[in-house]
Write a protein that holds these residues in place. Structure first.
Motif, PDB file in Angstrom:
ATOM      1  N   GLY A  17     -20.719  -8.167  -4.251  1.00  0.00           N
ATOM      2  CA  GLY A  17     -19.935  -8.973  -3.319  1.00  0.00           C
ATOM      3  C   GLY A  17     -18.561  -9.369  -3.772  1.00  0.00           C
ATOM      4  O   GLY A  17     -17.888 -10.160  -3.107  1.00  0.00           O
ATOM      5  N   LEU A  18     -18.094  -8.816  -4.908  1.00  0.00           N
ATOM      6  CA  LEU A  18     -16.742  -9.121  -5.372  1.00  0.00           C
ATOM      7  C   LEU A  18     -15.740  -8.150  -4.760  1.00  0.00           C
ATOM      8  O   LEU A  18     -15.945  -6.937  -4.778  1.00  0.00           O
ATOM      9  CB  LEU A  18     -16.656  -9.017  -6.899  1.00  0.00           C
ATOM     10  CG  LEU A  18     -15.252  -9.232  -7.496  1.00  0.00           C
ATOM     11  CD1 LEU A  18     -14.828 -10.695  -7.381  1.00  0.00           C
ATOM     12  CD2 LEU A  18     -15.202  -8.768  -8.959  1.00  0.00           C
ATOM     13  N   ALA A  19     -14.658  -8.694  -4.230  1.00  0.00           N
ATOM     14  CA  ALA A  19     -13.518  -7.887  -3.800  1.00  0.00           C
ATOM     15  C   ALA A  19     -12.363  -8.145  -4.762  1.00  0.00           C
ATOM     16  O   ALA A  19     -12.236  -9.248  -5.303  1.00  0.00           O
ATOM     17  CB  ALA A  19     -13.103  -8.236  -2.375  1.00  0.00           C
ATOM     18  N   ILE A  20     -11.545  -7.139  -4.978  1.00  0.00           N
ATOM     19  CA  ILE A  20     -10.406  -7.256  -5.882  1.00  0.00           C
ATOM     20  C   ILE A  20      -9.148  -6.763  -5.171  1.00  0.00           C
ATOM     21  O   ILE A  20      -9.174  -5.757  -4.457  1.00  0.00           O
ATOM     22  CB  ILE A  20     -10.611  -6.441  -7.171  1.00  0.00           C
ATOM     23  CG1 ILE A  20     -11.867  -6.900  -7.914  1.00  0.00           C
ATOM     24  CG2 ILE A  20      -9.391  -6.549  -8.086  1.00  0.00           C
ATOM     25  CD1 ILE A  20     -12.161  -6.095  -9.179  1.00  0.00           C
ATOM     26  N   ALA A  21      -8.060  -7.470  -5.393  1.00  0.00           N
ATOM     27  CA  ALA A  21      -6.744  -7.031  -4.928  1.00  0.00           C
ATOM     28  C   ALA A  21      -5.779  -7.105  -6.098  1.00  0.00           C
ATOM     29  O   ALA A  21      -5.604  -8.176  -6.699  1.00  0.00           O
ATOM     30  CB  ALA A  21      -6.247  -7.899  -3.781  1.00  0.00           C
ATOM     31  N   GLY A  22      -5.185  -5.972  -6.449  1.00  0.00           N
ATOM     32  CA  GLY A  22      -4.120  -5.962  -7.434  1.00  0.00           C
ATOM     33  C   GLY A  22      -2.781  -6.147  -6.737  1.00  0.00           C
ATOM     34  O   GLY A  22      -2.591  -5.654  -5.620  1.00  0.00           O
ATOM     35  N   ILE A  23      -1.865  -6.858  -7.372  1.00  0.00           N
ATOM     36  CA  ILE A  23      -0.540  -7.097  -6.789  1.00  0.00           C
ATOM     37  C   ILE A  23       0.521  -6.915  -7.868  1.00  0.00           C
ATOM     38  O   ILE A  23       0.392  -7.460  -8.966  1.00  0.00           O
ATOM     39  CB  ILE A  23      -0.425  -8.515  -6.192  1.00  0.00           C
ATOM     40  CG1 ILE A  23      -1.462  -8.732  -5.083  1.00  0.00           C
ATOM     41  CG2 ILE A  23       0.993  -8.761  -5.650  1.00  0.00           C
ATOM     42  CD1 ILE A  23      -1.447 -10.138  -4.484  1.00  0.00           C
ATOM     43  N   SER A  24       1.559  -6.160  -7.558  1.00  0.00           N
ATOM     44  CA  SER A  24       2.711  -6.024  -8.446  1.00  0.00           C
ATOM     45  C   SER A  24       3.925  -6.644  -7.770  1.00  0.00           C
ATOM     46  O   SER A  24       4.226  -6.325  -6.615  1.00  0.00           O
ATOM     47  CB  SER A  24       2.981  -4.556  -8.767  1.00  0.00           C
ATOM     48  OG  SER A  24       4.082  -4.445  -9.665  1.00  0.00           O
TER      49      SER A  24
ATOM     50  N   PHE B  99      -9.910  -0.414  -5.960  1.00  0.00           N
ATOM     51  CA  PHE B  99      -9.452  -1.544  -5.143  1.00  0.00           C
ATOM     52  C   PHE B  99      -7.983  -1.357  -4.773  1.00  0.00           C
ATOM     53  O   PHE B  99      -7.248  -0.620  -5.444  1.00  0.00           O
ATOM     54  CB  PHE B  99      -9.670  -2.880  -5.867  1.00  0.00           C
ATOM     55  CG  PHE B  99      -9.029  -2.997  -7.234  1.00  0.00           C
ATOM     56  CD1 PHE B  99      -7.688  -3.328  -7.385  1.00  0.00           C
ATOM     57  CD2 PHE B  99      -9.784  -2.807  -8.384  1.00  0.00           C
ATOM     58  CE1 PHE B  99      -7.110  -3.464  -8.631  1.00  0.00           C
ATOM     59  CE2 PHE B  99      -9.224  -2.936  -9.646  1.00  0.00           C
ATOM     60  CZ  PHE B  99      -7.883  -3.259  -9.771  1.00  0.00           C
ATOM     61  N   PRO B 100      -7.532  -1.999  -3.698  1.00  0.00           N
ATOM     62  CA  PRO B 100      -6.136  -1.843  -3.285  1.00  0.00           C
ATOM     63  C   PRO B 100      -5.168  -2.459  -4.284  1.00  0.00           C
ATOM     64  O   PRO B 100      -5.455  -3.492  -4.889  1.00  0.00           O
ATOM     65  CB  PRO B 100      -6.076  -2.559  -1.929  1.00  0.00           C
ATOM     66  CG  PRO B 100      -7.227  -3.507  -1.943  1.00  0.00           C
ATOM     67  CD  PRO B 100      -8.286  -2.859  -2.766  1.00  0.00           C
ATOM     68  N   PHE B 101      -4.034  -1.788  -4.464  1.00  0.00           N
ATOM     69  CA  PHE B 101      -2.970  -2.300  -5.341  1.00  0.00           C
ATOM     70  C   PHE B 101      -1.741  -2.497  -4.459  1.00  0.00           C
ATOM     71  O   PHE B 101      -1.205  -1.533  -3.907  1.00  0.00           O
ATOM     72  CB  PHE B 101      -2.681  -1.310  -6.473  1.00  0.00           C
ATOM     73  CG  PHE B 101      -2.230  -1.974  -7.748  1.00  0.00           C
ATOM     74  CD1 PHE B 101      -1.194  -2.891  -7.754  1.00  0.00           C
ATOM     75  CD2 PHE B 101      -2.845  -1.675  -8.959  1.00  0.00           C
ATOM     76  CE1 PHE B 101      -0.775  -3.491  -8.921  1.00  0.00           C
ATOM     77  CE2 PHE B 101      -2.445  -2.267 -10.137  1.00  0.00           C
ATOM     78  CZ  PHE B 101      -1.406  -3.176 -10.120  1.00  0.00           C
ATOM     79  N   LEU B 102      -1.295  -3.716  -4.327  1.00  0.00           N
ATOM     80  CA  LEU B 102      -0.310  -4.096  -3.334  1.00  0.00           C
ATOM     81  C   LEU B 102       1.063  -4.320  -3.960  1.00  0.00           C
ATOM     82  O   LEU B 102       1.178  -4.698  -5.120  1.00  0.00           O
ATOM     83  CB  LEU B 102      -0.774  -5.366  -2.608  1.00  0.00           C
ATOM     84  CG  LEU B 102      -2.253  -5.401  -2.199  1.00  0.00           C
ATOM     85  CD1 LEU B 102      -2.586  -6.715  -1.509  1.00  0.00           C
ATOM     86  CD2 LEU B 102      -2.589  -4.211  -1.305  1.00  0.00           C
TER      87      LEU B 102
END
Length: 202
Positions: free
Chosen positions: A70-77, A103-106
């Protein structure tokens, strides 16, 4: 060289909203995208930073180990790509593909999302519970480039396991340490000058 610590955003803070492009898929990803997740981990990271390079495979492993729970991850630069082209969307995409991130990298071009989270360094970790309240912010583990301590993700893993199990997360938390976010000239947040720094040995 100086390395920067997390600002340690107050626990209980509500996750700030965002809507940013995913550098791999091109899709817009927002906070609402993760509505069904039991927990959300937001990671501010820049591919060129040695501290991120040091833990990059553990970032991918975290998603593999906890996504089904149930963990979601979002990477952000959020780095200034004009002065730091190694953190351009194209380079972030190449990094995500190299490490096999699922996971998405934003890309936070305006740097406003980094400011909303009071992100200061890369990597900088923010873990939110199902109500999107901050339950952990701090280091992945005690490993740093050159200190010979293995990368295990221990601190963050313990927090993730607790929140997914519906248990309280320990509030004694150590700040993350990494490269400072590379702010665009004139766009530095008020907290930037006060972010704790630690001199490294040359």
């Amino acid at each position: 060289m100086a390395r920067t610590e997390s600002t340690m955003l107050p626990l209980g803070t509500t996750a700030p909203a965002f809507s940013l492009p995913d550098v791999v898929s091109g899709n817009a990803i927002s906070l609402d995208t993760f509505d069904s997740a039991k927990a959300l981990l937001v990671i501010f990271a820049s591919p060129h930073c040695p501290f991120v390079q040091h833990v990059k495979y553990e970032l991918a492993q975290l998603d593999r180990d906890f996504s089904e729970q149930g963990l979601a991850i979002a990477g952000i630069s959020s780095n200034d790509v004009e002065k730091y082209p190694d953190d351009s969307p194209e380079k972030i995409k190449a990094f995500a593909q190299e490490v096999n991130l699922s996971f998405p990298f934003l890309y936070d071009e305006s740097q406003e999302v980094a400011k909303a989270y009071q992100a200061a360094c890369t990597p900088d970790f923010f873990l939110f519970d199902g109500d999107r309240r901050l339950v952990y912010r701090g280091q992945l583990d005690d490993s740093r480039p050159g200190n010979q301590i293995p990368v295990t993700g221990q601190d963050l893993r313990q927090a993730i396991a607790a929140v997914l199990a519906g248990q309280p997360v320990a509030t004694e938390q150590k700040p993350s340490i990494g490269c400072n976010i590379k702010w665009k000239p004139g766009n530095e947040p008020a907290y930037y000058g006060g972010a704790p720094t630690v001199a490294t040995k040359s």
